[in-house]
Design a protein around this motif. Structure first.
Motif, PDB file in Angstrom:
ATOM      1  N   THR A 120     -12.295   0.323   5.324  1.00  0.00           N
ATOM      2  CA  THR A 120     -12.288   1.777   5.153  1.00  0.00           C
ATOM      3  C   THR A 120     -12.054   2.458   6.497  1.00  0.00           C
ATOM      4  O   THR A 120     -11.276   3.420   6.593  1.00  0.00           O
ATOM      5  CB  THR A 120     -13.612   2.255   4.535  1.00  0.00           C
ATOM      6  OG1 THR A 120     -13.780   1.620   3.257  1.00  0.00           O
ATOM      7  CG2 THR A 120     -13.640   3.752   4.364  1.00  0.00           C
ATOM      8  N   ALA A 121     -12.693   1.949   7.533  1.00  0.00           N
ATOM      9  CA  ALA A 121     -12.498   2.511   8.871  1.00  0.00           C
ATOM     10  C   ALA A 121     -11.049   2.341   9.328  1.00  0.00           C
ATOM     11  O   ALA A 121     -10.460   3.272   9.890  1.00  0.00           O
ATOM     12  CB  ALA A 121     -13.454   1.842   9.860  1.00  0.00           C
ATOM     13  N   TRP A 129      -4.642  19.245  11.420  1.00  0.00           N
ATOM     14  CA  TRP A 129      -6.089  19.091  11.541  1.00  0.00           C
ATOM     15  C   TRP A 129      -6.498  19.427  12.963  1.00  0.00           C
ATOM     16  O   TRP A 129      -5.691  19.367  13.886  1.00  0.00           O
ATOM     17  CB  TRP A 129      -6.496  17.663  11.198  1.00  0.00           C
ATOM     18  CG  TRP A 129      -6.401  17.341   9.740  1.00  0.00           C
ATOM     19  CD1 TRP A 129      -6.279  18.205   8.706  1.00  0.00           C
ATOM     20  CD2 TRP A 129      -6.399  16.036   9.165  1.00  0.00           C
ATOM     21  NE1 TRP A 129      -6.218  17.535   7.526  1.00  0.00           N
ATOM     22  CE2 TRP A 129      -6.287  16.198   7.766  1.00  0.00           C
ATOM     23  CE3 TRP A 129      -6.487  14.764   9.674  1.00  0.00           C
ATOM     24  CZ2 TRP A 129      -6.268  15.128   6.888  1.00  0.00           C
ATOM     25  CZ3 TRP A 129      -6.473  13.693   8.802  1.00  0.00           C
ATOM     26  CH2 TRP A 129      -6.361  13.877   7.425  1.00  0.00           C
ATOM     27  N   LEU A 133      -4.917   6.844   8.736  1.00  0.00           N
ATOM     28  CA  LEU A 133      -4.671   8.187   8.216  1.00  0.00           C
ATOM     29  C   LEU A 133      -4.706   9.226   9.334  1.00  0.00           C
ATOM     30  O   LEU A 133      -3.809  10.061   9.444  1.00  0.00           O
ATOM     31  CB  LEU A 133      -5.703   8.530   7.138  1.00  0.00           C
ATOM     32  CG  LEU A 133      -5.621   9.925   6.534  1.00  0.00           C
ATOM     33  CD1 LEU A 133      -4.432  10.008   5.595  1.00  0.00           C
ATOM     34  CD2 LEU A 133      -6.905  10.257   5.807  1.00  0.00           C
ATOM     35  N   VAL A 134      -5.720   9.155  10.166  1.00  0.00           N
ATOM     36  CA  VAL A 134      -5.855  10.107  11.269  1.00  0.00           C
ATOM     37  C   VAL A 134      -4.712   9.943  12.265  1.00  0.00           C
ATOM     38  O   VAL A 134      -4.107  10.921  12.707  1.00  0.00           O
ATOM     39  CB  VAL A 134      -7.227   9.928  11.957  1.00  0.00           C
ATOM     40  CG1 VAL A 134      -7.273  10.645  13.289  1.00  0.00           C
ATOM     41  CG2 VAL A 134      -8.335  10.417  11.051  1.00  0.00           C
ATOM     42  N   SER A 162      -9.261   8.582  16.682  1.00  0.00           N
ATOM     43  CA  SER A 162      -8.529   7.331  16.662  1.00  0.00           C
ATOM     44  C   SER A 162      -8.405   6.771  18.077  1.00  0.00           C
ATOM     45  O   SER A 162      -8.001   7.488  18.990  1.00  0.00           O
ATOM     46  CB  SER A 162      -7.127   7.540  16.089  1.00  0.00           C
ATOM     47  OG  SER A 162      -6.356   6.364  16.235  1.00  0.00           O
ATOM     48  N   GLY A 187      -8.429   2.120   7.417  1.00  0.00           N
ATOM     49  CA  GLY A 187      -7.637   3.072   6.631  1.00  0.00           C
ATOM     50  C   GLY A 187      -7.778   4.498   7.135  1.00  0.00           C
ATOM     51  O   GLY A 187      -6.789   5.230   7.236  1.00  0.00           O
ATOM     52  N   LEU A 188      -9.006   4.906   7.464  1.00  0.00           N
ATOM     53  CA  LEU A 188      -9.221   6.258   7.991  1.00  0.00           C
ATOM     54  C   LEU A 188      -8.562   6.442   9.355  1.00  0.00           C
ATOM     55  O   LEU A 188      -7.965   7.487   9.628  1.00  0.00           O
ATOM     56  CB  LEU A 188     -10.715   6.558   8.077  1.00  0.00           C
ATOM     57  CG  LEU A 188     -11.418   6.758   6.731  1.00  0.00           C
ATOM     58  CD1 LEU A 188     -12.923   6.869   6.936  1.00  0.00           C
ATOM     59  CD2 LEU A 188     -10.875   7.968   6.015  1.00  0.00           C
TER      60      LEU A 188
END
Length: 129
Positions: free
Chosen positions: A60-61, A77, A67-68, A85, A63-64
């Motif tokens: 999950t990290a 954002w 994404l970031v 990141s 993937g995040l």
């Protein structure tokens, strides 16, 4: 990362005929190693502290962070989200000069995360079979 940079460098030398491009591409690829170690350190820390949830949380990290890294700027954002990141801290070589500060900072964060993870592993009652 060195092999990736070398392959890119060889392609640039073949394209431009400029030998110095090889080492610039190798350096640019290797500059990302501390950021990779931060993500690895996060996975180790999660495994040391939360072994049952570590795989899901680590992916999950990743993937995040992906994404970031890929979309924070285009989604407009706030800058602090993009700075989450570790890749955001790596200079965009060879366009930007290498800087020791971000590299040392990333290595320090990676070392702390690895220390937390290995400390968590030492706490657990693991027996060799």
């Amino acid at each position: 990362m060195a092999a990736s940079g070398a392959t890119t460098g060889l392609a640039r030398v073949a394209q431009l005929g400029e030998g110095a491009a090889f080492w610039r591409m190798v350096g640019a690829a290797v500059a990302y190693v501390p950021a990779i170690w931060v993500v690895t350190g996060l996975a180790v820390a999660l495994f040391g502290l939360l072994p049952r949830l570590a795989t899901a949380l680590a992916w999950t990290a990743v993937g995040l962070l992906l994404l970031v890294t890929m979309f924070a700027e285009s989604f407009d954002w706030p800058a602090w989200i993009g700075d989450l990141s570790p890749i955001a801290w790596v200079p965009t070589m060879p366009l930007e000069a290498w800087a020791a500060g971000p590299t040392v900072g990333l290595l320090a964060v990676a070392a702390v995360l690895l220390g937390i993870g290995f400390g968590g592993l030492r706490r657990r009652d693991l027996a060799l079979a």
